[in-house]
Design a protein around this motif. Structure first.
Motif, PDB file in Angstrom:
ATOM      1  N   ARG A  76       0.990  -1.121   0.165  1.00 28.52           N
ATOM      2  CA  ARG A  76       0.005   0.004  -0.214  1.00 28.52           C
ATOM      3  C   ARG A  76       0.528   1.153   0.065  1.00 28.52           C
ATOM      4  O   ARG A  76       2.066   1.634   0.934  1.00 28.52           O
ATOM      5  N   MET A  77       0.654   2.472  -0.898  1.00 26.96           N
ATOM      6  CA  MET A  77       0.957   3.106  -0.585  1.00 26.96           C
ATOM      7  C   MET A  77       1.236   4.228   0.509  1.00 26.96           C
ATOM      8  O   MET A  77       0.448   4.061   1.500  1.00 26.96           O
ATOM      9  N   ARG A  78       2.602   4.831   0.995  1.00 35.01           N
ATOM     10  CA  ARG A  78       2.433   4.808   2.062  1.00 35.01           C
ATOM     11  C   ARG A  78       1.719   6.269   2.368  1.00 35.01           C
ATOM     12  O   ARG A  78       1.724   7.344   1.412  1.00 35.01           O
ATOM     13  N   GLY A  79       1.302   5.859   3.643  1.00 37.54           N
ATOM     14  CA  GLY A  79       0.035   7.927   3.730  1.00 37.54           C
ATOM     15  C   GLY A  79      -1.331   7.400   3.056  1.00 37.54           C
ATOM     16  O   GLY A  79      -2.448   7.719   3.681  1.00 37.54           O
ATOM     17  N   THR A  80      -1.973   6.244   2.689  1.00 40.30           N
ATOM     18  CA  THR A  80      -2.823   5.533   1.874  1.00 40.30           C
ATOM     19  C   THR A  80      -3.886   5.638   2.446  1.00 40.30           C
ATOM     20  O   THR A  80      -5.187   5.426   2.461  1.00 40.30           O
ATOM     21  N   ASP A  81      -3.272   4.927   3.593  1.00 40.28           N
ATOM     22  CA  ASP A  81      -4.096   3.705   4.671  1.00 40.28           C
ATOM     23  C   ASP A  81      -4.746   4.660   5.892  1.00 40.28           C
ATOM     24  O   ASP A  81      -4.649   4.690   6.722  1.00 40.28           O
ATOM     25  N   TYR A  82      -5.169   5.971   5.802  1.00 38.62           N
ATOM     26  CA  TYR A  82      -5.881   7.611   6.888  1.00 38.62           C
ATOM     27  C   TYR A  82      -7.421   7.301   6.396  1.00 38.62           C
ATOM     28  O   TYR A  82      -8.011   6.981   5.187  1.00 38.62           O
ATOM     29  N   ALA A  83      -8.164   7.819   7.746  1.00 39.50           N
ATOM     30  CA  ALA A  83      -9.455   8.629   7.298  1.00 39.50           C
ATOM     31  C   ALA A  83      -9.180   9.899   6.327  1.00 39.50           C
ATOM     32  O   ALA A  83      -9.929   9.598   5.610  1.00 39.50           O
ATOM     33  N   ARG A  84      -8.386  10.573   6.667  1.00 41.40           N
ATOM     34  CA  ARG A  84      -7.816  11.070   6.045  1.00 41.40           C
ATOM     35  C   ARG A  84      -6.912  11.249   4.845  1.00 41.40           C
ATOM     36  O   ARG A  84      -5.514  11.537   5.277  1.00 41.40           O
ATOM     37  N   PRO A  85      -6.678  10.115   3.980  1.00 42.40           N
ATOM     38  CA  PRO A  85      -5.346   9.650   3.350  1.00 42.40           C
ATOM     39  C   PRO A  85      -4.584  10.856   2.427  1.00 42.40           C
ATOM     40  O   PRO A  85      -5.495  11.142   1.706  1.00 42.40           O
ATOM     41  N   ARG A  86      -3.877  10.805   2.394  1.00 41.59           N
ATOM     42  CA  ARG A  86      -2.385  11.481   1.235  1.00 41.59           C
ATOM     43  C   ARG A  86      -1.503  10.990   1.046  1.00 41.59           C
ATOM     44  O   ARG A  86      -0.823  10.574   1.640  1.00 41.59           O
ATOM     45  N   CYS A  87      -1.304  10.276  -0.244  1.00 40.48           N
ATOM     46  CA  CYS A  87       0.295   9.277  -0.783  1.00 40.48           C
ATOM     47  C   CYS A  87       1.019  10.763   0.202  1.00 40.48           C
ATOM     48  O   CYS A  87       1.194  11.723  -0.532  1.00 40.48           O
ATOM     49  N   ALA A  88       2.476   9.485   0.420  1.00 40.22           N
ATOM     50  CA  ALA A  88       3.461  10.355   0.283  1.00 40.22           C
ATOM     51  C   ALA A  88       4.445  10.650  -0.193  1.00 40.22           C
ATOM     52  O   ALA A  88       5.047  11.964  -0.452  1.00 40.22           O
ATOM     53  N   ALA A  89       4.081  10.288  -1.455  1.00 37.96           N
ATOM     54  CA  ALA A  89       4.410  11.157  -2.375  1.00 37.96           C
ATOM     55  C   ALA A  89       4.063  12.198  -3.432  1.00 37.96           C
ATOM     56  O   ALA A  89       4.772  13.174  -4.679  1.00 37.96           O
ATOM     57  N   LEU A  90       2.715  13.197  -3.038  1.00 34.41           N
ATOM     58  CA  LEU A  90       2.048  13.904  -2.994  1.00 34.41           C
ATOM     59  C   LEU A  90       2.674  14.977  -2.309  1.00 34.41           C
ATOM     60  O   LEU A  90       2.408  15.410  -1.530  1.00 34.41           O
TER      61      LEU A  90
END
Length: 135
Positions: A76-90
């Protein structure tokens, strides 16, 4: 081998009226250039799971540091497994100007999501942005 997955809830599952898409399709004009560089909503709306075979260590392109293990065959892309996801690459501000730090090496779910698709417009809706029309 695992299959890249991106599950987008149906608008009805989110309690959004069935007339939302119809009403919002006229909200933004068709685009000539790539609207993604001023949006980024999809990178901050979905959980992004992909096959372990897309990792650099397995012959793919996705850097290990941006992937979290889900199962033996799924990452899973880091940062996308939260209630308010945000990809760590963004980086950047959603709806203004954004940049994917691994654009050339992003996983398949990111490649597959198309601008102005229902998934794109759902992500834009989550961030208060107008829907896009297909060119």
């Amino acid at each position: 081998a695992g299959v890249a997955q991106l599950r987008v809830p149906l608008l009805a599952e989110l309690g959004v009226g069935e007339n939302w898409e119809k009403a919002h399709k006229t909200a933004a004009p068709a685009f000539d250039a790539n609207p993604c560089t001023s949006c980024g909503a999809c990178c901050a709306a979905f959980r992004v799971d992909f096959s372990v075979h897309e990792l650099q260590s397995e012959g793919g392109c996705v850097p290990e540091g941006l992937a979290e293990p889900v199962t033996d065959s799924l990452r899973r892309m880091r940062g996308t497994d939260y209630a308010r996801p945000r990809c760590a690459a963004l980086s950047g501000k959603i709806g203004e100007q954004v940049r994917c730090g691994i654009y050339e090496w992003r996983p398949n779910p990111c490649h597959e999501l198309q601008a102005a698709s229902s998934s794109c417009n759902h992500a834009r809706w989550q961030h208060g942005l107008s829907a896009l029309l297909s060119a």
